[in-house]
Design an enzyme around this catalytic site. Structure first.
Site, PDB file in Angstrom:
ATOM      1  CD  GLU A  46      -2.068   1.587  10.936  1.00 51.26           C
ATOM      2  OE1 GLU A  46      -1.822   2.793  10.707  1.00 51.26           O
ATOM      3  OE2 GLU A  46      -2.052   0.737  10.031  1.00 51.26           O
TER       4      GLU A  46
ATOM      5  CD  GLU B 289      -1.212   5.289   4.548  1.00 56.45           C
ATOM      6  OE1 GLU B 289      -0.858   4.098   4.585  1.00 56.45           O
ATOM      7  OE2 GLU B 289      -2.081   5.753   5.306  1.00 56.45           O
TER       8      GLU B 289
ATOM      9  CG  MET C 263      -3.984  -0.388   2.373  1.00 53.62           C
ATOM     10  SD  MET C 263      -4.126  -0.725   4.149  1.00 53.62           S
ATOM     11  CE  MET C 263      -2.872  -1.993   4.324  1.00 53.62           C
ATOM     12  CD  GLU C 264      -0.290   0.030   5.862  1.00 49.92           C
ATOM     13  OE1 GLU C 264      -1.255   0.810   5.720  1.00 49.92           O
ATOM     14  OE2 GLU C 264      -0.199  -0.764   6.810  1.00 49.92           O
ATOM     15  CG  ASN C 265      -1.858  -1.395  -0.924  1.00 50.46           C
ATOM     16  OD1 ASN C 265      -2.249  -2.194  -0.097  1.00 50.46           O
ATOM     17  ND2 ASN C 265      -2.644  -0.480  -1.475  1.00 50.46           N
TER      18      ASN C 265
END
Ligand SMILES: [Zn+2]
Length: 868
Positions: free
Chosen positions: A334, A312, A279-281
């Site tokens: 995405e 990511e 997940m690309e936090n």
């Protein structure tokens, strides 16, 4: 559970009314290690303005308990304004401040603040995962991507822990009243969406480095880097290699996007029981810890990890810096990241097979999904959050990326990048829709992309391209590409424009099948003559979509198929070989050719397939073909032949090679349904059988135990003893799978109860248990068909969507044989499925979608059984 499923229309209304400025969030997780404590104090202060004072809005907060709410200094009566997951805020002023304090709950489903206790050492770890809308499980907020704000996080946690968030650590202090607890204060972030905020806390192992560079315009960049994993995995953590890839990626993307990395630092954490790949936090990406390789990993596993890392990183610009307005455009971020992930591996690392693996694996995912009745246009209608959650699928990621690859072929790479750069500059820290990107790309390329977008983004399904040649004896008439494309949703014919290459392959003097010609052309209508091939001698292999530029299912013409089935291993180019493998597989899946033919090709040519990613993929396909597509009457023989081939190639493979690992894993996996090679596998376990160079490590050992258990050849105390050898989290999952795989009525009943009725299992142990339960002869699972359909609504209503999805998808009775004389549609499980769908027309769309998809997989398998 009321109101959890936020509607798009409500979100649009809310963002029209309010503008969020800042969040100040304090989380107190100092008692996380105490299993009797199920929640933590969460306090949020939000500053926001309202366009129309006097109006009302609402906050989202899925809390254990809400203690207090203050709006503009005035306390609100909790009982009056809290309704399920929402907090109503009335009588807004032009500028507002709201403070919400409550108890948020630790999660075991990977949604919100996940709490994990390491079985190896008893240590407690926390991380968060929010997309699409689970930040509200941790702190009160306006949970929608277009209400961006600055975030400041504060965390109270045990003093010895590592704690991290999106921003850098600004201050840390021990409490004077309690020196075992410290308070971390993190720097305020730039404007970002709630779903990419994050907090990580626990006794994580941490490695540090930094990357610095001077950009072309003289801008100096210095980005601190950190990597985290659980302490018990530190020994297997190849931090140096990960830092090397990270720096290569930052170098690549900073130059490519011509926009300096926007988030200060770049941390990457590998965390347990993770629901997705990563997940690309911003500033703190989280990954599944299965990317920390504790057992032997193949080169393709390393490459897949690098691909995720690049994916990511690309999101830091596309998705984080510029964010979709609503989940309709989830695909946009995405697809872009998926395309860029592959481009990054191809351009910035030593691997030269990134696009081959994309063609063979990533696209295969899209092709499967795009033929399901539930497929959808890339630009999907996402009316609410449940629909968003269901759309993290092969269309959104892989078809979208394939179509972007086709767009690059259409407008050219330079124009594509120039348009992207402008898009980042124009919309930094803001929100966009597809229109904004198309505008930027049209301006950069000088092409109107409206028609292209309508053909590719607003239709569903896949074009099939086949070849018609004027005569079959060489020098004669035209070569025509025939396009067949029916939208499975609308039933309409949707012919699309394809920019593609047609390759001619012939045998050279050494017997290798090499490219002797390539023609780039546009295919648009139903029939397109390929220029330059008329009157030419027919090549041994005519490959439509050579180099994999477009997204389409390609059928080999009969002569080319004959060449491929006799000489696939002679094709020198790895991409061309991968495309031929894909054509054979699609043909078997579609029942155009018997599934046995595919399995035979895999056993004949698999050993000489040099691409390990391709080999692993075709071995998986062959297993699926044996277990589900080949009819029951021929299955045992086909399986035994496949096993014999796997065993033979295991012996012949180079010692210590990836190929050896691939054949060993296949031998163990296929042996779940056949006991012939179990003595050899057991010999590998106890050391009486040695295959030179083969590491019988934890992963392989559990695979073998799974096979032994499924055949009734592993006693529970033996499995317990293996667990004592391997006390890791993956060992615990392997143990759960093997236990549930034993072919015993009581074992199955207990596994069913634990999975469906119990709530003790975490996401990962639930899937492990389901994997074991479903490894069984049909007669043992037959009694669960009726309970399965009976439990669906209850499971969906009472479990989180992640857990419910795993149960509904995982326990569908997919392994079925077609009795002689029965048509696939009249198979008892098909009939039962149809009856459920008819009786449950009012079931949530997301639940019906899973059932429709499983039905379609079953129907395809039963139809293939008819063919073989
Ligand atoms: Zn992504």
């Amino acid at each position: 559970m009321s109101h959890e499923n936020l509607q798009r229309a409500e979100a649009a209304q809310r963002s029209a009314l309010i503008t969020t400025h800042s969040y100040d969030v304090s989380l107190d997780v100092r008692q996380a290690a105490d299993p009797s404590v199920d929640g933590y104090t969460s306090r949020t202060i939000i500053n926001f303005s309202a366009a129309e004072p006097g109006h009302s809005t609402f906050l989202d907060f899925i809390a254990g308990d809400v203690h207090s709410i203050f709006l503009n200094g005035k306390g609100l009566a909790v009982a009056d304004v809290v309704d399920g997951s929402r907090i109503r805020l009335d009588n807004l002023q032009a500028e507002n401040q709201v403070t919400v304090t409550g108890t948020a709950l630790y999660s075991r489903s990977g949604e919100g603040m996940h709490r994990f206790v390491d079985p190896a050492d008893g240590q407690c770890y926390l991380y968060t995962q929010y997309e699409p809308a689970d930040a509200r499980r941790v702190f009160a907020n306006f949970e929608q991507p277009d209400l961006k704000a600055e975030f400041t996080f504060h965390v109270m946690a045990p003093s010895g822990w590592e704690v991290a968030s999106n921003g850098v650590e600004a201050a840390r202090s021990q409490l004077t009243s309690d020196p075992d607890t410290s308070r971390w204060d993190f720097a305020t972030t730039r404007h970002m969406s709630t779903y990419i905020t994050t907090v990580l806390a626990g006794p994580y192992f941490k490695a540090q480095d930094h990357w610095s560079a001077t950009l072309d315009d003289g801008t100096p960049l210095d980005v601190p880097l950190a990597l985290y994993c659980r302490a018990s995995m530190a020994e297997s953590f190849d931090a140096a290699e990960l830092f090397r890839l990270t720096k290569a990626g930052l170098e690549f993307f900073n130059r490519l996007f011509d926009f300096p990395y926007p988030w200060g630092k770049y941390d990457q954490a590998f965390v347990p029981e993770y629901n997705l790949g990563a997940m690309e936090n911003p500033g703190l990406v989280t990954f599944t810890e299965s990317y920390v390789f504790t057992s032997r990993a193949t080169d393709s596993q390393y490459q897949a990890r690098a691909n995720t890392l690049m994916h990511e990183m690309a999101h830091m610009w596309f998705g984080d810096l510029v964010t979709m307005q609503w989940w309709d455009d989830l695909w946009l971020k995405e697809s872009f990241a998926d395309y860029m992930g592959t481009l990054g591996v191809d351009s910035a690392t030593d691997w030269d097979t990134a696009w081959v693996n994309f063609a063979n694996k990533r696209k295969a995912w899209a092709y499967v999904q795009d033929q399901l009745p539930t497929t959808h246009p890339i630009v999907a209608d996402i009316p609410d959050l449940e629909a968003a959650k269901q759309n993290f699928d092969g269309i959104t990621y892989a078809k979208g990326a394939s179509v972007l690859k086709q767009l690059v072929a259409y407008v050219g790479f330079e124009a594509f990048i120039a348009g992207s750069r402008q898009y980042f500059r124009d919309h930094a820290y803001g929100n966009t829709t597809l229109e904004d990107l198309l505008k930027a790309l049209s301006a950069a390329s000088g092409r109107d992309l409206a028609g292209w977008a309508a053909s590719w983004l607003q239709t569903s399904g896949i074009s099939t391209l086949s070849v018609e040649a004027g005569a079959d004896d060489g020098a004669a008439g035209a070569v025509t590409i025939v396009q067949d494309a029916v939208d499975p949703v609308t039933g309409r014919v949707e012919l699309r424009p394809h920019r593609l290459r047609v390759g001619s392959y012939n045998f050279d003097a050494d017997g290798a099948l090499v490219r002797t010609g390539s023609i780039e052309t546009d295919v648009s209508g139903e029939r397109t003559d390929v220029p330059g091939l008329a009157g030419q001698p027919r090549p041994a292999l005519l490959l439509v979509n050579d180099d994999d530029l477009t997204y389409a299912k390609v059928r080999l013409d009969p002569a080319s198929e004959t060449t491929v089935l006799a000489s696939l291993d002679r094709i020198a180019d790895p991409m061309a070989r991968a495309l031929c493998w894909t054509a054979l597989w699609n043909s078997a899946r579609d029942g155009e050719t018997p599934a046995t033919r595919y399995v035979d090709a895999v056993t004949a040519f698999g050993p000489s397939e040099t691409g390990i990613g391709v080999l692993l993929n075709i071995l998986d396909n062959a297993q699926a073909a044996v277990e589900r597509y080949i009819p029951a009457a021929g299955r045992n023989a086909a399986r035994r032949d496949f096993l014999a081939a796997a065993d033979q190639h295991l012996q012949l493979a180079d010692p210590g090679s990836d190929h050896q690992v691939a054949w060993a894993r296949t031998l163990a996996a296929v042996s779940r349904h056949d006991a012939t090679f179990l003595p050899r596998l057991r010999g590998l376990l106890d050391g009486t059988v040695v295959v030179d160079g083969l590491a019988v490590d934890a992963e392989l050992r559990w695979n073998i135990w799974h096979a032994l258990a499924a055949n009734g050849q592993a006693a529970p105390d033996e499995l317990d003893a293996e667990l004592e050898r391997d006390t890791t989290a993956s060992g615990r999952a392997g143990h759960a799978t093997a236990l549930a795989a034993r072919p015993d009525r009581e074992v199955k009943a207990a596994a069913w109860k634990a999975a469906v009725e119990g709530t003790e299992l975490s996401n990962e142990l639930l899937s492990a248990t389901i994997a074991g339960f479903t490894t069984a002869p049909p007669a043992l699972l037959e009694p669960y068909v009726e309970p399965y359909f009976g439990c669906l609504r209850g499971v969906w209503d009472n479990r989180s969507i992640e857990i419910a999805s795993r149960i509904v998808r995982g326990l569908y009775p997919l392994a079925q044989d077609l009795p002689a004389g029965t048509v696939p549609e009249r198979h008892p499980v098909m009939l039962r499925t149809d009856a459920w769908l008819e009786a449950n027309a009012d079931a949530p769309r997301a639940l019906r979608r899973i059932i429709l998809e499983q039905r379609s997989h079953l129907l395809r398998a039963l139809t293939a059984q008819l063919r073989s």
